[in-house]
Motif scaffolding. Structure first.
Motif, PDB file in Angstrom:
ATOM      1  N   ASN A  78      70.522  13.251 -13.626  1.00 41.56           N
ATOM      2  CA  ASN A  78      72.250  12.859 -14.057  1.00 41.56           C
ATOM      3  C   ASN A  78      72.922  14.262 -14.376  1.00 41.56           C
ATOM      4  O   ASN A  78      73.119  14.705 -15.321  1.00 41.56           O
ATOM      5  N   GLN A  79      73.200  15.068 -13.230  1.00 43.33           N
ATOM      6  CA  GLN A  79      73.546  16.235 -13.477  1.00 43.33           C
ATOM      7  C   GLN A  79      74.856  16.332 -13.889  1.00 43.33           C
ATOM      8  O   GLN A  79      75.305  17.345 -14.629  1.00 43.33           O
ATOM      9  N   ALA A  80      75.957  15.490 -13.506  1.00 40.55           N
ATOM     10  CA  ALA A  80      77.192  15.402 -14.523  1.00 40.55           C
ATOM     11  C   ALA A  80      77.194  15.350 -15.757  1.00 40.55           C
ATOM     12  O   ALA A  80      77.741  16.121 -16.708  1.00 40.55           O
ATOM     13  N   ALA A  81      76.277  14.269 -16.540  1.00 40.09           N
ATOM     14  CA  ALA A  81      76.226  14.270 -17.758  1.00 40.09           C
ATOM     15  C   ALA A  81      75.703  15.524 -18.468  1.00 40.09           C
ATOM     16  O   ALA A  81      76.105  16.050 -19.470  1.00 40.09           O
ATOM     17  N   ASN A  82      74.355  16.029 -17.997  1.00 40.68           N
ATOM     18  CA  ASN A  82      73.736  17.072 -18.346  1.00 40.68           C
ATOM     19  C   ASN A  82      74.720  18.362 -18.356  1.00 40.68           C
ATOM     20  O   ASN A  82      74.630  19.254 -19.370  1.00 40.68           O
ATOM     21  N   SER A 140      81.356  28.018 -17.858  1.00 41.45           N
ATOM     22  CA  SER A 140      79.949  28.878 -17.727  1.00 41.45           C
ATOM     23  C   SER A 140      78.662  27.955 -17.827  1.00 41.45           C
ATOM     24  O   SER A 140      77.767  27.933 -17.233  1.00 41.45           O
ATOM     25  N   GLY A 141      78.586  27.231 -19.149  1.00 42.79           N
ATOM     26  CA  GLY A 141      77.665  26.367 -19.332  1.00 42.79           C
ATOM     27  C   GLY A 141      77.346  25.419 -18.298  1.00 42.79           C
ATOM     28  O   GLY A 141      76.231  25.031 -17.705  1.00 42.79           O
ATOM     29  N   ALA A 142      78.469  24.601 -17.991  1.00 46.37           N
ATOM     30  CA  ALA A 142      78.242  23.416 -16.976  1.00 46.37           C
ATOM     31  C   ALA A 142      78.046  23.942 -15.626  1.00 46.37           C
ATOM     32  O   ALA A 142      77.035  23.307 -14.950  1.00 46.37           O
ATOM     33  N   ILE A 143      78.711  25.300 -15.360  1.00 41.06           N
ATOM     34  CA  ILE A 143      78.075  25.788 -13.869  1.00 41.06           C
ATOM     35  C   ILE A 143      76.742  26.337 -13.866  1.00 41.06           C
ATOM     36  O   ILE A 143      76.068  26.203 -12.834  1.00 41.06           O
ATOM     37  N   PHE A 144      76.419  26.767 -15.261  1.00 38.10           N
ATOM     38  CA  PHE A 144      75.168  27.491 -15.280  1.00 38.10           C
ATOM     39  C   PHE A 144      73.993  26.062 -14.956  1.00 38.10           C
ATOM     40  O   PHE A 144      72.940  26.465 -14.461  1.00 38.10           O
ATOM     41  N   THR A 145      74.167  25.236 -15.582  1.00 35.23           N
ATOM     42  CA  THR A 145      73.340  24.113 -15.460  1.00 35.23           C
ATOM     43  C   THR A 145      73.230  23.463 -14.113  1.00 35.23           C
ATOM     44  O   THR A 145      72.013  23.144 -13.663  1.00 35.23           O
ATOM     45  N   SER A 205      62.705  18.612 -16.590  1.00 33.44           N
ATOM     46  CA  SER A 205      61.801  19.569 -17.710  1.00 33.44           C
ATOM     47  C   SER A 205      61.411  20.752 -16.903  1.00 33.44           C
ATOM     48  O   SER A 205      61.215  21.815 -17.402  1.00 33.44           O
ATOM     49  N   LEU A 206      60.556  20.468 -15.727  1.00 32.90           N
ATOM     50  CA  LEU A 206      60.203  21.660 -15.133  1.00 32.90           C
ATOM     51  C   LEU A 206      61.376  22.498 -14.489  1.00 32.90           C
ATOM     52  O   LEU A 206      61.023  23.774 -14.644  1.00 32.90           O
ATOM     53  N   LYS A 207      62.276  22.147 -14.037  1.00 32.14           N
ATOM     54  CA  LYS A 207      63.335  22.992 -13.710  1.00 32.14           C
ATOM     55  C   LYS A 207      63.965  23.764 -14.773  1.00 32.14           C
ATOM     56  O   LYS A 207      64.445  24.711 -14.481  1.00 32.14           O
ATOM     57  N   GLN A 208      64.084  23.078 -15.848  1.00 31.74           N
ATOM     58  CA  GLN A 208      64.676  24.027 -17.141  1.00 31.74           C
ATOM     59  C   GLN A 208      63.670  25.145 -17.329  1.00 31.74           C
ATOM     60  O   GLN A 208      64.251  26.073 -17.810  1.00 31.74           O
ATOM     61  N   ALA A 209      62.418  24.781 -17.308  1.00 26.82           N
ATOM     62  CA  ALA A 209      61.568  25.836 -17.633  1.00 26.82           C
ATOM     63  C   ALA A 209      61.769  27.070 -16.780  1.00 26.82           C
ATOM     64  O   ALA A 209      61.617  28.164 -16.870  1.00 26.82           O
ATOM     65  N   GLN A 210      61.643  26.565 -15.323  1.00 22.12           N
ATOM     66  CA  GLN A 210      62.033  27.473 -14.147  1.00 22.12           C
ATOM     67  C   GLN A 210      63.223  28.411 -14.363  1.00 22.12           C
ATOM     68  O   GLN A 210      63.168  29.520 -13.854  1.00 22.12           O
ATOM     69  N   ALA A 211      64.356  27.880 -14.837  1.00 21.01           N
ATOM     70  CA  ALA A 211      65.618  28.433 -14.882  1.00 21.01           C
ATOM     71  C   ALA A 211      65.376  29.634 -15.774  1.00 21.01           C
ATOM     72  O   ALA A 211      66.178  30.557 -15.758  1.00 21.01           O
ATOM     73  N   PHE A 212      64.592  29.091 -16.928  1.00 23.78           N
ATOM     74  CA  PHE A 212      64.510  30.566 -17.747  1.00 23.78           C
ATOM     75  C   PHE A 212      63.139  31.428 -17.580  1.00 23.78           C
ATOM     76  O   PHE A 212      63.258  32.545 -18.194  1.00 23.78           O
TER      77      PHE A 212
END
Length: 271
Positions: free
Chosen positions: A166-170, A152-157, A101-108
């Motif tokens: 679980n990077q592959a699933a996300n 693009s969505g998968a690479i961006f993630t 969750s912290l990394k998701q917030a930092q990404a944006f």
């Protein structure tokens, strides 16, 4: 002043003055836009002649550059907020879900460099895959758009660190989400961008109403199923049933009679 020469000289305008005035009145923004379109047209023409790897690489690079510029600008607006969500000193002790969750917030909300990297990857990959799909399939449709959005969505993630434990699933989930959103946007764009299909059976009717200045009654004709086939058969009662006022009815009937004298004589004989 008595002979009027001085007055004539004062109002005389050089022949080239009109040209200079026309040039000075030309909108400089329009000139820049025209030049930009010309360069863009030449660039697209050159790019279409290149091989698939070259075209894909150029499209990916240019789109990534544009995305980086947009991301850097966004990063300047969100750079201050990114400091509010920096990892705490005991970040190593956080559970994987909290770190994700912290990394998701930092990404944006990252700074200019972080945002530039993330948006550049997303736009570059999307444009590159779209280019390859268009060349291979010979068209640009919703399937190609969704495949590009998935990539693009998968690479961006993965690049932005939003993958979590679980990077592959996300990445798969994000790719599917991007694909569904892009597919919906593509379908809406196609629906609203396509001009309405012209009904060939109303061509003469539409032309007649336009010549008579009665375009507002075209919907009445369509609602009453009065088209080019029924045009020679029009009667006052038929037009009245289509809720067309008396004045327009007279004009329409006069036009039909003038274009078909035999019909006019037939109507007179039937009275």
């Amino acid at each position: 002043m008595g002979d009027g020469k001085q007055g004539g000289t004062m109002v005389e305008i050089p022949k080239f003055a009109g040209g200079l005035m026309g040039q000075s009145e030309q909108n400089p923004i329009a000139v820049v836009q025209a030049k930009f379109k010309e360069v863009e047209h030449k660039f697209k023409g050159w790019l279409a002649k290149q091989s698939l790897p070259v075209e894909a690489a150029v499209v990916t690079a240019t789109s990534a550059a544009q995305g980086a510029a947009i991301g850097a600008f966004m990063g300047t607006l969100t750079g201050d907020t990114s400091s509010l969500i920096t990892p705490p000193p005991n970040a190593a002790g956080l559970n994987p879900e909290a770190m994700a969750s912290l990394k998701q917030a930092q990404a944006f909300t990252g700074g200019p460099l972080v945002q530039a990297r993330n948006i550049a990857v997303m736009t570059g990959v999307n444009a590159g895959i779209s280019c390859v799909m268009r060349r291979l399939r010979g068209k640009e449709d919703v399937q190609s758009s969704m495949v590009a959005a998935f990539g693009s969505g998968a690479i961006f993630t993965l690049v932005s660190g939003m993958g979590g434990p679980n990077q592959a699933a996300n990445a798969l989930t994000s790719g599917l989400f991007f694909a569904l959103v892009q597919g919906g946007i593509f379908q809406l764009g196609q629906k609203f961008s396509q001009p309405p299909v012209e009904d060939v059976y109303y061509a003469k009717t539409r032309s007649m109403l336009s010549n008579l200045g009665l375009q507002n009654y075209e919907k009445n004709f369509k609602k009453g199923l009065l088209n080019d086939i029924t045009l020679p058969l029009l009667t006052d009662s038929a037009l009245k049933d289509a809720n067309i006022p008396p004045g327009p009815r007279l004009l329409i009937l006069a036009h039909v009679d003038s274009s078909n004298p035999e019909l006019k004589e037939r109507r007179r004989g039937s009275r």
